[in-house]
Design a protein around this motif. Structure first.
Motif, PDB file in Angstrom:
ATOM      1  N   GLY B 328       0.813  -1.205   0.000  1.00 18.50           N
ATOM      2  CA  GLY B 328       0.000   0.000   0.000  1.00 18.50           C
ATOM      3  C   GLY B 328       0.847   1.255   0.000  1.00 18.50           C
ATOM      4  O   GLY B 328       2.074   1.209   0.159  1.00 18.50           O
ATOM      5  N   TRP B 329       0.159   2.363  -0.177  1.00 13.07           N
ATOM      6  CA  TRP B 329       0.837   3.660  -0.172  1.00 13.07           C
ATOM      7  C   TRP B 329       0.336   4.453   1.018  1.00 13.07           C
ATOM      8  O   TRP B 329      -0.849   4.785   1.096  1.00 13.07           O
ATOM      9  N   SER B 330       1.235   4.701   1.975  1.00 15.54           N
ATOM     10  CA  SER B 330       0.840   5.440   3.174  1.00 15.54           C
ATOM     11  C   SER B 330       0.819   6.925   2.878  1.00 15.54           C
ATOM     12  O   SER B 330       1.834   7.487   2.455  1.00 15.54           O
ATOM     13  N   LYS B 344      -5.597   5.640   5.817  1.00 10.85           N
ATOM     14  CA  LYS B 344      -4.239   6.193   5.954  1.00 10.85           C
ATOM     15  C   LYS B 344      -3.304   5.531   4.950  1.00 10.85           C
ATOM     16  O   LYS B 344      -2.316   6.095   4.534  1.00 10.85           O
ATOM     17  N   THR B 345      -3.609   4.285   4.594  1.00 14.13           N
ATOM     18  CA  THR B 345      -2.828   3.568   3.583  1.00 14.13           C
ATOM     19  C   THR B 345      -3.765   3.140   2.451  1.00 14.13           C
ATOM     20  O   THR B 345      -4.776   2.491   2.712  1.00 14.13           O
ATOM     21  N   TYR B 347      -4.387   1.040  -0.950  1.00 18.73           N
ATOM     22  CA  TYR B 347      -3.877  -0.139  -1.660  1.00 18.73           C
ATOM     23  C   TYR B 347      -4.303  -0.068  -3.121  1.00 18.73           C
ATOM     24  O   TYR B 347      -5.503  -0.189  -3.398  1.00 18.73           O
TER      25      TYR B 347
END
Lengths: 237, 391
Positions: B328-330, B344-345, B347
């Motif tokens: 994922g991308w935080s 917050k994250t 995917y």
């Protein structure tokens, strides 16, 4: 070739626009070249020899008159028909070789066969034959920048000859070569002319080339000044 | 065409660094576009899922006068559970909620809240309503983490709640925070407290009444009973669609710029190629190509950048994109204040359609950009080209 002629021009004229006027590069050229000749258009710069060679090679069109090459009148050919004539029957050799720099020697010589849709096995055999004619069988994987000028011109000859064309047009083929390489090249072409019966037409003012020609057509200011045929040792033309 | 492709590959490989620079720039565009679009798709997927899980289930029936954006209307817009819903309510496939306005007094401050009465045994939403069964002298309540942050409250805290019942009488008592949940859905958390449904009905003197019903996927929505309006999942998540659409437009500018840079590089290469390779063009024509075939060759050559870039993208992009889909991308900033459902994250989600569309779009654009300057070849004089005379 109904009458045994590979090239026949009738009152061929080519004019180029220059400013508001025009420059007459060819002025009523009448010329006949038969099968298997080893002839040259000789003259100084601006005499019209390259222009005549380009028209015969169907790369350019005459302003008036006609050039019939291998029974096909150049001025009536469509772009596709002209391309087909060059692809099937004419080989070109240029002063600056005009090799495809990023391709290997093998690929350069193979190119005309790709256009003619030969299969892979035939292409390989024909390319190897052509490279052996010019003595470059060991350079198949080299690229033009890795070759000397003489080698480059020999690749160009192999490329022109690989499809065994009826006519080869060579524009100043030795202009960038030293004497030894020039003689080497000319001997190769002379041999191919003799063994394969291919008609060669040169455009040149190089004495080395002129000495090899069997027929010398002198051009001056777009006109044929004289047309000399070399006699053999028996005094025959 | 086969010959053009063969020659194009030879020319591109022969061109060396120039080719690879273009391919690298273009492949970067491929990967970034797919990644950005994947993040947007992932956000869309996550936001809708979280909304379903914490707020709307598979859809809702609203009292015809219910307007979530008008708290003053809440007191009047409720009604008894319709006859047609009773069986569903009994089996738990449709859950009633009573929604009223109230005021909390945390630490002497005042905060308006929406009080939501919900069945502690419901299984449709992931709100931990089981904690509402706690035995306490105060009203057990569950709140979201955004609300807890605003109230500066934690589990076990007692806060005074004041409300106005159906007769217009004000009353007040303490609530005790039995649980705090985190949903990524601001509308399910901000300004909302959840208390037992029956307790709220009693507090409000509204026995057996509800403001809305949330149904699960096992419930088959039918025509709404009189006085109620069916709100499908699609309608209820349309705000997310709008938001994603708006964000996507912004992102489109980013990958438009990326693509433009890649296309500029290819256009520039094509223009330079045609300028520098005039002798080569003349040679092709002398050897038997028509000018239009040479145009085709240069167009194929340009388009091959996109093909090579797609291959290169697959080589390094696949591991990167797969890793991103897993890890994922935080988002580096706090998203709870955004007012939109955003984890917050995020995917990224990559569909085959997304990849195919992106690859095709880039290839078509590359083909057009390659063809555009190549058209000049059709106007070239072969004899001038052979001499390398500038045209």
């Amino acid at each position: 070739m109904e009458n045994g002629l590979v090239i026949e021009t009738k009152k061929l004229v080519k004019k180029f626009p220059v400013g508001k006027g025009e420059f007459i590069a060819l002025n009523g050229i009448d010329l006949k070249i038969g099968k298997g000749e080893f002839a040259g258009l000789i003259g100084p710069s601006g005499s019209g020899k390259t222009t005549l060679l380009n028209i015969i090679g169907s790369l350019d069109m005459p302003s008036s008159g006609e050039a019939v090459v291998l029974d096909r009148p150049v001025s009536t050919l469509s772009s596709r028909e002209a391309a087909s004539l060059r692809k099937e029957s004419i080989g070109f050799i240029f002063q600056s070789y005009n090799l495809l720099a990023v391709h290997t020697v093998f690929e350069n010589v193979e190119f005309p066969l790709l256009l003619l849709n030969y299969n892979s096995a035939d292409r390989r055999k024909m390319v190897n034959d052509a490279l052996s004619w010019v003595g470059l069988s060991d350079k198949t994987r080299s690229k033009p920048p890795q070759l000397s000028g003489g080698e480059c011109q020999r690749v160009a000859i192999a490329r022109a000859m690989v499809k065994k064309p009826s006519l080869v047009l060579a524009d100043e083929p030795t202009a960038n070569l030293d004497a030894a390489n020039s003689h080497n090249i000319l001997t190769t072409m002379e041999t191919l002319n003799r063994e394969l019966g291919t008609t060669f037409l040169f455009a040149t003012h190089d004495e080395k080339v002129i000495s090899y020609l069997k027929r010398k057509i002198f051009l001056v200011d777009g006109r044929i000044d004289r047309d000399e045929v070399k006699q053999n040792q028996n005094g025959e033309k | 065409m086969r010959l053009a492709i063969k020659l194009a590959i030879r020319n591109l490989i022969g061109a060396g660094l120039r080719t690879w620079l273009n391919v690298i720039v273009l492949s970067f565009s491929f990967v970034v576009i797919i990644w950005i679009k994947g993040v947007m798709a992932g956000w869309d997927h996550q936001a809708k899922k979280d909304m379903s899980d914490f707020e709307i289930g598979s859809g809702q029936y609203w009292h015809s006068g219910y307007d979530p954006y008008d708290p003053f209307s809440l007191l009047d817009n409720h009604a008894p559970v319709p006859e047609g819903f009773r069986a569903g309510v009994a089996e738990g496939s449709i859950e009633p909620e009573l929604i009223v306005q109230g005021t909390l007094y945390p630490g002497g401050r005042l905060q308006s809240v929406i009080i939501r009465g919900i069945d502690p045994d419901q299984k449709i939403l992931k709100i931990p309503t089981g904690k509402l069964d706690a035995a306490t002298d105060a009203i057990p309540a569950v709140i979201g983490s955004i609300m807890a942050k605003n109230l500066k409250a934690s589990a076990g805290d007692r806060i005074m709640l004041r409300w106005r019942d159906a007769h217009g009488t004000f009353d007040a008592t303490d609530i005790v925070i039995e649980g705090i949940f985190s949903s990524n859905v601001p509308s399910a958390e901000a300004g909302q407290i959840y208390i037992p449904l029956e307790r709220l009905r009693k507090m409000m003197s509204m026995p057996g009444e509800a403001t809305l019903f949330t149904f699960s996927s096992s419930f088959s929505p039918e025509t709404a009973p009189e006085g109620w309006v069916l709100r499908t999942r699609k309608e209820l998540t349309s705000s997310i669609d709008e938001m994603i659409k708006m964000k996507s437009t912004g992102q489109s500018i980013l990958y438009g710029v990326l693509l433009l840079l890649a296309m500029l590089a290819i256009f520039d290469t094509q223009v330079l190629s045609i300028f520098r390779r005039q002798k080569e063009i003349g040679t092709y024509i002398a050897l038997g190509y028509t000018r239009h075939q040479v145009v085709g060759l240069f167009t194929v050559e340009g388009t091959m950048y996109a093909v090579l870039a797609a291959i290169l993208s697959a080589a390094y992009g696949l591991p990167f994109l797969t890793w991103q889909a897993r890890a994922g991308w935080s988002i580096p900033i706090d998203t709870s204040e955004f007012g939109i459902a955003m984890a917050k994250t995020l995917y990224p989600v990559y569909s085959a359609g997304l990849v195919v569309t992106t690859v095709l779009a880039v290839m078509i654009v590359t083909a057009v950009v390659s063809y555009w300057p190549s058209r000049r070849i059709a106007k070239m004089s072969p004899t001038d080209a052979l001499r390398g005379k500038l045209q």
